[in-house]
Design a protein around this motif. Structure first.
Motif, PDB file in Angstrom:
ATOM      1  N   ARG A 159     -28.493 -43.991  19.289  1.00 43.25           N
ATOM      2  CA  ARG A 159     -27.785 -44.439  20.504  1.00 43.25           C
ATOM      3  C   ARG A 159     -28.686 -44.301  21.735  1.00 43.25           C
ATOM      4  O   ARG A 159     -28.806 -45.235  22.536  1.00 43.25           O
ATOM      5  N   LEU A 160     -29.334 -43.157  21.867  1.00 40.80           N
ATOM      6  CA  LEU A 160     -30.211 -42.951  23.021  1.00 40.80           C
ATOM      7  C   LEU A 160     -31.457 -43.843  22.950  1.00 40.80           C
ATOM      8  O   LEU A 160     -31.903 -44.393  23.962  1.00 40.80           O
ATOM      9  N   GLY A 161     -31.983 -43.983  21.736  1.00 38.42           N
ATOM     10  CA  GLY A 161     -33.199 -44.779  21.567  1.00 38.42           C
ATOM     11  C   GLY A 161     -33.001 -46.255  21.833  1.00 38.42           C
ATOM     12  O   GLY A 161     -33.960 -46.985  22.119  1.00 38.42           O
ATOM     13  N   ALA A 162     -31.749 -46.707  21.765  1.00 42.23           N
ATOM     14  CA  ALA A 162     -31.467 -48.122  22.015  1.00 42.23           C
ATOM     15  C   ALA A 162     -31.568 -48.465  23.493  1.00 42.23           C
ATOM     16  O   ALA A 162     -31.737 -49.642  23.848  1.00 42.23           O
ATOM     17  N   SER A 163     -31.492 -47.458  24.352  1.00 44.29           N
ATOM     18  CA  SER A 163     -31.487 -47.744  25.793  1.00 44.29           C
ATOM     19  C   SER A 163     -32.575 -47.001  26.572  1.00 44.29           C
ATOM     20  O   SER A 163     -32.724 -47.214  27.774  1.00 44.29           O
ATOM     21  N   ARG A 164     -33.343 -46.151  25.909  1.00 40.90           N
ATOM     22  CA  ARG A 164     -34.369 -45.375  26.604  1.00 40.90           C
ATOM     23  C   ARG A 164     -35.690 -45.473  25.870  1.00 40.90           C
ATOM     24  O   ARG A 164     -35.734 -45.581  24.640  1.00 40.90           O
ATOM     25  N   ASP A 165     -36.769 -45.411  26.619  1.00 40.93           N
ATOM     26  CA  ASP A 165     -38.088 -45.509  25.992  1.00 40.93           C
ATOM     27  C   ASP A 165     -38.808 -44.173  25.917  1.00 40.93           C
ATOM     28  O   ASP A 165     -39.934 -44.084  25.426  1.00 40.93           O
ATOM     29  N   ALA A 166     -38.172 -43.098  26.409  1.00 39.22           N
ATOM     30  CA  ALA A 166     -38.773 -41.771  26.347  1.00 39.22           C
ATOM     31  C   ALA A 166     -37.676 -40.709  26.322  1.00 39.22           C
ATOM     32  O   ALA A 166     -36.660 -40.828  27.013  1.00 39.22           O
ATOM     33  N   LEU A 167     -37.877 -39.673  25.504  1.00 39.76           N
ATOM     34  CA  LEU A 167     -36.925 -38.579  25.400  1.00 39.76           C
ATOM     35  C   LEU A 167     -37.672 -37.260  25.263  1.00 39.76           C
ATOM     36  O   LEU A 167     -38.786 -37.216  24.724  1.00 39.76           O
ATOM     37  N   THR A 168     -37.059 -36.179  25.744  1.00 39.53           N
ATOM     38  CA  THR A 168     -37.591 -34.837  25.524  1.00 39.53           C
ATOM     39  C   THR A 168     -36.698 -34.159  24.483  1.00 39.53           C
ATOM     40  O   THR A 168     -35.481 -34.124  24.630  1.00 39.53           O
ATOM     41  N   ILE A 169     -37.324 -33.633  23.426  1.00 42.16           N
ATOM     42  CA  ILE A 169     -36.568 -33.067  22.298  1.00 42.16           C
ATOM     43  C   ILE A 169     -37.120 -31.677  21.965  1.00 42.16           C
ATOM     44  O   ILE A 169     -38.333 -31.451  21.972  1.00 42.16           O
ATOM     45  N   VAL A 170     -36.218 -30.772  21.645  1.00 43.64           N
ATOM     46  CA  VAL A 170     -36.594 -29.406  21.291  1.00 43.64           C
ATOM     47  C   VAL A 170     -37.518 -29.398  20.069  1.00 43.64           C
ATOM     48  O   VAL A 170     -37.248 -30.065  19.065  1.00 43.64           O
ATOM     49  N   ALA A 171     -38.612 -28.625  20.183  1.00 44.52           N
ATOM     50  CA  ALA A 171     -39.602 -28.617  19.112  1.00 44.52           C
ATOM     51  C   ALA A 171     -39.827 -27.231  18.506  1.00 44.52           C
ATOM     52  O   ALA A 171     -40.634 -27.090  17.583  1.00 44.52           O
ATOM     53  N   ASP A 172     -39.140 -26.213  19.012  1.00 43.13           N
ATOM     54  CA  ASP A 172     -39.346 -24.864  18.479  1.00 43.13           C
ATOM     55  C   ASP A 172     -38.193 -24.388  17.602  1.00 43.13           C
ATOM     56  O   ASP A 172     -38.075 -23.206  17.301  1.00 43.13           O
ATOM     57  N   GLN A 173     -37.339 -25.307  17.189  1.00 45.13           N
ATOM     58  CA  GLN A 173     -36.335 -25.026  16.168  1.00 45.13           C
ATOM     59  C   GLN A 173     -36.733 -25.809  14.919  1.00 45.13           C
ATOM     60  O   GLN A 173     -36.894 -27.028  14.975  1.00 45.13           O
ATOM     61  N   ILE A 174     -36.900 -25.085  13.812  1.00 46.97           N
ATOM     62  CA  ILE A 174     -37.395 -25.692  12.580  1.00 46.97           C
ATOM     63  C   ILE A 174     -36.350 -25.569  11.481  1.00 46.97           C
ATOM     64  O   ILE A 174     -35.787 -24.489  11.264  1.00 46.97           O
ATOM     65  N   GLY A 175     -36.087 -26.679  10.789  1.00 47.24           N
ATOM     66  CA  GLY A 175     -35.103 -26.641   9.713  1.00 47.24           C
ATOM     67  C   GLY A 175     -35.220 -27.837   8.793  1.00 47.24           C
ATOM     68  O   GLY A 175     -36.163 -28.629   8.889  1.00 47.24           O
ATOM     69  N   GLY A 176     -34.229 -27.973   7.940  1.00 50.37           N
ATOM     70  CA  GLY A 176     -34.225 -29.076   6.973  1.00 50.37           C
ATOM     71  C   GLY A 176     -33.030 -29.977   7.177  1.00 50.37           C
ATOM     72  O   GLY A 176     -31.892 -29.577   6.909  1.00 50.37           O
ATOM     73  N   PRO A 177     -33.235 -31.194   7.670  1.00 47.57           N
ATOM     74  CA  PRO A 177     -32.123 -32.148   7.791  1.00 47.57           C
ATOM     75  C   PRO A 177     -31.502 -32.393   6.415  1.00 47.57           C
ATOM     76  O   PRO A 177     -32.213 -32.565   5.420  1.00 47.57           O
ATOM     77  N   THR A 178     -30.175 -32.422   6.359  1.00 46.05           N
ATOM     78  CA  THR A 178     -29.489 -32.492   5.067  1.00 46.05           C
ATOM     79  C   THR A 178     -28.426 -33.586   5.087  1.00 46.05           C
ATOM     80  O   THR A 178     -27.550 -33.585   5.950  1.00 46.05           O
ATOM     81  N   ALA A 179     -28.525 -34.505   4.158  1.00 45.87           N
ATOM     82  CA  ALA A 179     -27.584 -35.617   4.098  1.00 45.87           C
ATOM     83  C   ALA A 179     -26.214 -35.151   3.600  1.00 45.87           C
ATOM     84  O   ALA A 179     -26.114 -34.442   2.599  1.00 45.87           O
ATOM     85  N   ALA A 180     -25.163 -35.556   4.301  1.00 43.88           N
ATOM     86  CA  ALA A 180     -23.798 -35.195   3.909  1.00 43.88           C
ATOM     87  C   ALA A 180     -23.487 -35.664   2.494  1.00 43.88           C
ATOM     88  O   ALA A 180     -22.769 -34.983   1.743  1.00 43.88           O
ATOM     89  N   ARG A 181     -24.013 -36.813   2.120  1.00 43.75           N
ATOM     90  CA  ARG A 181     -23.761 -37.325   0.769  1.00 43.75           C
ATOM     91  C   ARG A 181     -24.314 -36.379  -0.285  1.00 43.75           C
ATOM     92  O   ARG A 181     -23.663 -36.116  -1.306  1.00 43.75           O
ATOM     93  N   ASP A 182     -25.505 -35.832  -0.042  1.00 39.59           N
ATOM     94  CA  ASP A 182     -26.102 -34.900  -0.993  1.00 39.59           C
ATOM     95  C   ASP A 182     -25.350 -33.571  -1.022  1.00 39.59           C
ATOM     96  O   ASP A 182     -25.216 -32.945  -2.080  1.00 39.59           O
TER      97      ASP A 182
END
Length: 283
Positions: A159-182
């Motif tokens: 949603r944000l990427g559809a209207s913005r060309d730059a974003l600041t995102i937290v980079a010091d939190q590390i984890g594993g994205p997990t699909a709800a289907r799995d």
């Protein structure tokens, strides 16, 4: 029939598509009234129960811990007790938030727990109640859930990427994205196998691999979606929230694979599938 608590959430939506499952929402059982959860199980006499419902508003829980405790601790306690009485498996979804997020090592299911906030405390209380029920149970801790449904990081970035060309995102939190289907499929497998072998009862981890930061996950989402968005890394202190997030959400899923034959979620392939699903629904 496997009875599922939860109907509209990310994991519950995926569970509804699996065989021999029946999902129930708030209209059937209000989890702020734990007795209604137990009554529903007794009414339907299922072969197993999966609890995919939770109070997941992490920040709101800081000011509404009583409600979060009802939903995340007392309701699962009531479910687990009646399942123990009936001799049927109870699978309960928990979270990486039971840990304090220190260090860089993969969290083991047996590691000491020390939640940072109200959400983690209530989820931990739920885990302890399920374990104390002395029934046939599987607690599945997971992290960074995403899907084509509901609210999650992938959909927010799109949603944000559809209207913005730059974003600041937290980079010091590390984890594993997990699909709800799995997650749904793993819970289903656990319920079926626990019915055959109660000795598999215990606490397990299930998360995506390989691990990465939120910022790097955002870059992967934009690259796959064909969005030209520049991502700038920022520390968590530059994005303050009412509830602290664990910096280290790396989870070791080895025992889950050993016990149930389920490998960790391949988030890269799962992200492709979710993006394709979103493309189909918007066409």
């Amino acid at each position: 029939m496997i009875l599922v608590f939860g109907k509209s959430g990310q994991v519950a939506t995926e569970l509804a598509a699996l065989p021999d499952t029946q999902c129930f929402g708030r209209d059937a059982a209000d989890l702020t009234d734990p007795a209604s959860s137990a009554a529903l199980i007794l009414q339907h006499a299922p072969s197993a129960v999966i609890n995919a419902a939770a109070y997941t508003a992490v920040d709101k829980a800081e000011e509404d811990e009583d409600t979060a405790h009802l939903v995340n601790a007392q309701a699962p306690a009531a479910m687990a007790r009646v399942c123990a009485e009936m001799g049927i498996p109870f699978v309960h979804i928990s979270t990486d938030y039971v840990f304090d997020g220190s260090g860089t090592a993969l969290w083991q299911p047996t590691d000491p727990v020390a939640p940072l906030g109200a959400y983690g405390r209530t989820k931990l209380a739920g885990e302890q109640a399920v374990s104390d029920s002395k029934g046939i149970f599987g607690i599945l801790r997971t992290s960074w859930v995403f899907s084509a449904h509901g609210n999650n990081f992938v959909k927010t970035m799109l949603r944000l990427g559809a209207s913005r060309d730059a974003l600041t995102i937290v980079a010091d939190q590390i984890g594993g994205p997990t699909a709800a289907r799995d997650i749904a499929q793993t819970c289903h497998v656990m319920a079926l196998q626990l019915a055959e072998d109660a000795t598999k009862s215990g606490v397990y981890h299930f998360a995506g691999a390989p691990t990465l930061s939120w910022a790097d996950f955002a870059r992967a989402i934009f690259a796959k979606a064909g969005l030209d968005v520049a991502v700038t890394d920022i520390p968590s202190k530059d994005y303050p929230t009412p509830a602290a997030r664990p910096a280290n959400s790396r989870m070791d899923c080895t025992t889950t694979t050993q016990a149930f034959g389920v490998p960790p979620c391949d988030w890269d392939a799962a992200l492709d599938a979710v993006l394709e699903q979103l493309k189909d629904t918007s066409a």
